[in-house]
Design an enzyme around this catalytic site. Structure first.
Site, PDB file in Angstrom:
ATOM      1  CB  SER A   1       9.804   2.081   3.596  1.00 11.86           C
ATOM      2  OG  SER A   1       9.503   0.702   3.723  1.00 11.86           O
TER       3      SER A   1
ATOM      4  N   GLY B   1       4.762   0.940   5.676  1.00  9.13           N
ATOM      5  CA  GLY B   1       3.330   0.688   5.638  1.00  9.13           C
ATOM      6  C   GLY B   1       2.587   1.572   6.627  1.00  9.13           C
TER       7      GLY B   1
ATOM      8  CE  LYS C   1       9.189   2.776   0.186  1.00  4.36           C
ATOM      9  NZ  LYS C   1       8.096   2.380  -0.609  1.00  4.36           N
TER      10      LYS C   1
ATOM     11  CD  GLU D   1       8.174  -4.118  -0.066  1.00  2.80           C
ATOM     12  OE1 GLU D   1       8.568  -3.119   0.571  1.00  2.80           O
ATOM     13  OE2 GLU D   1       7.077  -4.144  -0.658  1.00  2.80           O
TER      14      GLU D   1
ATOM     15  CB  ALA E   1      -5.748   7.794   2.093  1.00  4.00           C
ATOM     16  CB  VAL E   2      -4.578   4.245   5.686  1.00  6.55           C
ATOM     17  CG1 VAL E   2      -4.116   3.606   6.969  1.00  6.55           C
ATOM     18  CG2 VAL E   2      -5.967   3.754   5.323  1.00  6.55           C
TER      19      VAL E   2
ATOM     20  CG  HIS F   1      12.788  -0.196   0.652  1.00  6.66           C
ATOM     21  ND1 HIS F   1      11.465  -0.542   0.470  1.00  6.66           N
ATOM     22  CD2 HIS F   1      13.078  -0.485   1.946  1.00  6.66           C
ATOM     23  CE1 HIS F   1      10.980  -1.036   1.594  1.00  6.66           C
ATOM     24  NE2 HIS F   1      11.937  -0.999   2.514  1.00  6.66           N
ATOM     25  CG  ASN F   2       8.958  -0.375  -2.665  1.00  6.56           C
ATOM     26  OD1 ASN F   2       9.442  -0.003  -1.600  1.00  6.56           O
ATOM     27  ND2 ASN F   2       7.716  -0.120  -2.992  1.00  6.56           N
TER      28      ASN F   2
HETATM   29  C1  6PG Z   1       6.837   0.081   2.011  1.00 10.62           C
HETATM   30  C2  6PG Z   1       6.141  -0.743   0.970  1.00 10.62           C
HETATM   31  C3  6PG Z   1       5.023   0.023   0.353  1.00 10.62           C
HETATM   32  C4  6PG Z   1       4.005  -0.829  -0.375  1.00 10.62           C
HETATM   33  C5  6PG Z   1       4.567  -1.500  -1.589  1.00 10.62           C
HETATM   34  C6  6PG Z   1       3.723  -2.669  -2.014  1.00 10.62           C
HETATM   35  O1  6PG Z   1       8.027   0.260   1.846  1.00 10.62           O
HETATM   36  O2  6PG Z   1       6.188   0.509   2.948  1.00 10.62           O
HETATM   37  O3  6PG Z   1       7.058  -1.088  -0.032  1.00 10.62           O
HETATM   38  O4  6PG Z   1       5.573   1.028  -0.431  1.00 10.62           O
HETATM   39  O5  6PG Z   1       3.475  -1.739   0.490  1.00 10.62           O
HETATM   40  O6  6PG Z   1       4.613  -0.553  -2.602  1.00 10.62           O
HETATM   41  O7  6PG Z   1       4.016  -2.901  -3.329  1.00 10.62           O
HETATM   42  P1  6PG Z   1       3.220  -3.917  -4.214  1.00 10.62           P
HETATM   43  O8  6PG Z   1       1.764  -3.629  -4.039  1.00 10.62           O
HETATM   44  O9  6PG Z   1       3.709  -3.608  -5.582  1.00 10.62           O
HETATM   45  O10 6PG Z   1       3.596  -5.268  -3.727  1.00 10.62           O
END
Ligand code: 6PG
Length: 479
Positions: free
Chosen positions: A128, A130, A182, A189, A11-12, A185-186
């Site tokens: 992490s 994206g 990780k 975020e 996938a992507v 980290h989220n």
């Molecule tokens: C990252 C992001 C990635 C994802 C999130 C989005 O570090 O690249 O955190 O893991 O975009 O999981 O999380 P939600 O959909 O829960 O906002």
């Protein structure tokens, strides 16, 4: 065998990671997807990349040099378990299976233990950044054995984002440590995003500035201590105009925030560990509240403040909000690192906090200038009792706390929700308090349940005989 690394799941994120790997000298990347069409599409679209097509798991294993190394990029949960089983059946002792998905760290601990029985290494690796990060350089957080990192490390170091000449990857710790970090980290975020959203809301409703004007403010902030990827993209989102209606896009997006679970996991885990990550929790709950549309609809006529709110000095208010954002952000990170410390102790991980901050400096979603200050803070003193107690952050809080209070007061008076700003401030005041009303809570617990309490003036555990003559007795602490 010609390939030195494989990617399973195209996938992507998987495709981009495979392309990133293939773009580095010396790598030949075997690619596999359950639906072969996806594999063919990827190879056809990127003739520049040295891919080896694997139509079956056996072909994948045969195409890899030993120790075989495969990175799984499929949906967390059951699909991951299924792919692990298939890989285990074609791999040999010493080979390495890497899970690059957003797995729950306890799943990673379980999988690592199960795979280890076969002599194969299992590495849960947080990734992490994206789609763009996967392609051009993510921040990578691998766990698993130190032995597996000897093979995997050099491969990851060449695809990771680079901050001040150093790749944003380190061996975080054993088994689930990488996925745990990780997850935090989220969580951070989530907090960072919510804080930025609160700042935007307060400025917009307090000053009447348009989204595009607020975008300019964020751009300006991005030149200072708040400089970060999230501030940068916020300005871009605010500036976007909806093609259909000609209004700011942010005004036509439904205000119900989604979540895929990692923020909630961070909070659930913190609750179990007894670590107050209140800023992160408020960010998760703010998303939940936003999505309860029927309830919100039914509540719109609840009374709010009677006076209309106007900010006397918009420029000063914007600066106060900037400071409140910075202070609250320090709290979110400090709480997140507290959770890392507590989990490391619980799970026997030797996590270097300074290394975690170092690998978050580039590639990941929470990358920010501020991570340099965290890295230096831990370099100076790895045993800081809390990140916010480092000299730099202590000073920063000293310079922002009054503005922070003004913003929280203004939000409360204006009836504007600022859950992350205000809970972070309460946390700050709670932490620095000489005495907390927890003493009263202990008294209440002792009253109704004989749960006992300790005293400030002597050792031991005590109970007051509340239903008797109210004298105090020394108690055996069973709670
Ligand atoms: C990252 C992001 C990635 C994802 C999130 C989005 O570090 O690249 O955190 O893991 O975009 O999981 O999380 P939600 O959909 O829960 O906002």
């Amino acid at each position: 065998p010609t390939a030195n690394i494989a990617v399973v799941g195209l996938a992507v994120m998987g495709s981009n990671l495979a392309r990133n790997l293939a773009s580095r000298e010396g790598n030949t990347v075997a690619v596999y997807n359950r639906t072969t069409q996806k594999t063919d599409d990827l190879i056809a679209a990127h003739p520049e990349a040295e891919f080896v097509k694997a139509a079956t798991m056996q072909e994948l294993a045969d195409s890899l040099q030993k120790p075989r190394t495969a990175i799984i990029m499929v949906k967390a949960g059951r699909p991951t378990d299924a792919v692990i089983d298939e890989l285990v059946s074609v791999f040999e002792p010493g080979d390495i299976i890497v899970d690059g998905g957003n797995a729950l760290f306890t799943d990673t601990i379980r999988r690592e233990a199960a795979v280890r029985e076969t002599g194969i290494h299992f590495v849960g690796c947080g990734i992490s950044g994206g789609e763009e990060g996967a392609l051009n350089g993510p921040s990578l957080m691998p766990g698993g054995t130190a032995e597996s990192y000897e093979t995997l490390g050099p491969i990851l170091e060449r695809i990771a984002a680079v901050a001040e000449g150093e790749p944003c990857v380190t061996h975080v710790g054993t088994d689930g440590a990488g996925h745990f970090v990780k997850m935090v980290h989220n969580g951070i975020e989530y907090a960072d995003m919510q804080l930025i959203a609160e700042a935007y809301d307060l400025i917009r409703r307090g000053t009447g500035k348009s989204p595009a004007e607020i975008a300019d403010i964020f751009d300006a902030w991005n030149g200072g201590e708040l400089e970060s990827y999230l501030i940068e993209i916020t300005a871009e989102v605010l500036r976007q105009v909806d093609a259909e209606t000609g209004t700011p896009l942010v005004d036509v997006i439904l205000d119900a925030a989604g979540a895929k679970g990692t923020g909630a996991w961070t909070v659930q885990t913190a609750l179990d560990l007894g670590v107050p990550v209140s800023g992160i929790a408020e960010a998760v709950f703010a998303r939940s509240l936003s999505s309860r549309l029927a309830q919100r609809e039914a509540a719109t006529d609840l009374p709010g403040p009677s006076d209309a709110w106007t900010v006397a000095d918009p420029e000063a208010f914007v600066e106060d909000v900037r400071k409140a954002l910075f202070a609250s952000k320090i709290i979110a990170y400090s709480q997140g690192f507290d959770e890392i410390v507590a989990a490391a102790e619980e799970h026997g991980w030797e996590i270097q906090k300074g290394e975690v901050a170092r690998i978050w400096r580039a590639g990941c979603i929470i990358r920010a200038r501020f991570l340099n200050d965290i890295t230096s803070a831990y370099a100076e003193n790895p045993d800081l009792p809390a990140l916010l107690l480092a000299p730099y952050f202590r000073d920063a809080l000293g310079q922002t706390q009054e503005a922070w209070r003004r913003v929280v007061v203004a939000a409360a008076q204006a009836g504007i929700p600022a859950p992350a700003f205000s809970s972070s401030l309460s946390y700050y005041d709670g932490l620095r308090a000489d005495r907390l009303p927890a003493a009263l809570v202990q008294g209440q617990r002792d009253f109704f349940g004989a749960h006992t309490y300790r005293r400030v003036d002597k050792d031991g555990t005590f109970h007051t005989q509340w239903s008797g003559d109210r004298t105090e007795v020394e108690a055996v602490d069973t709670h």
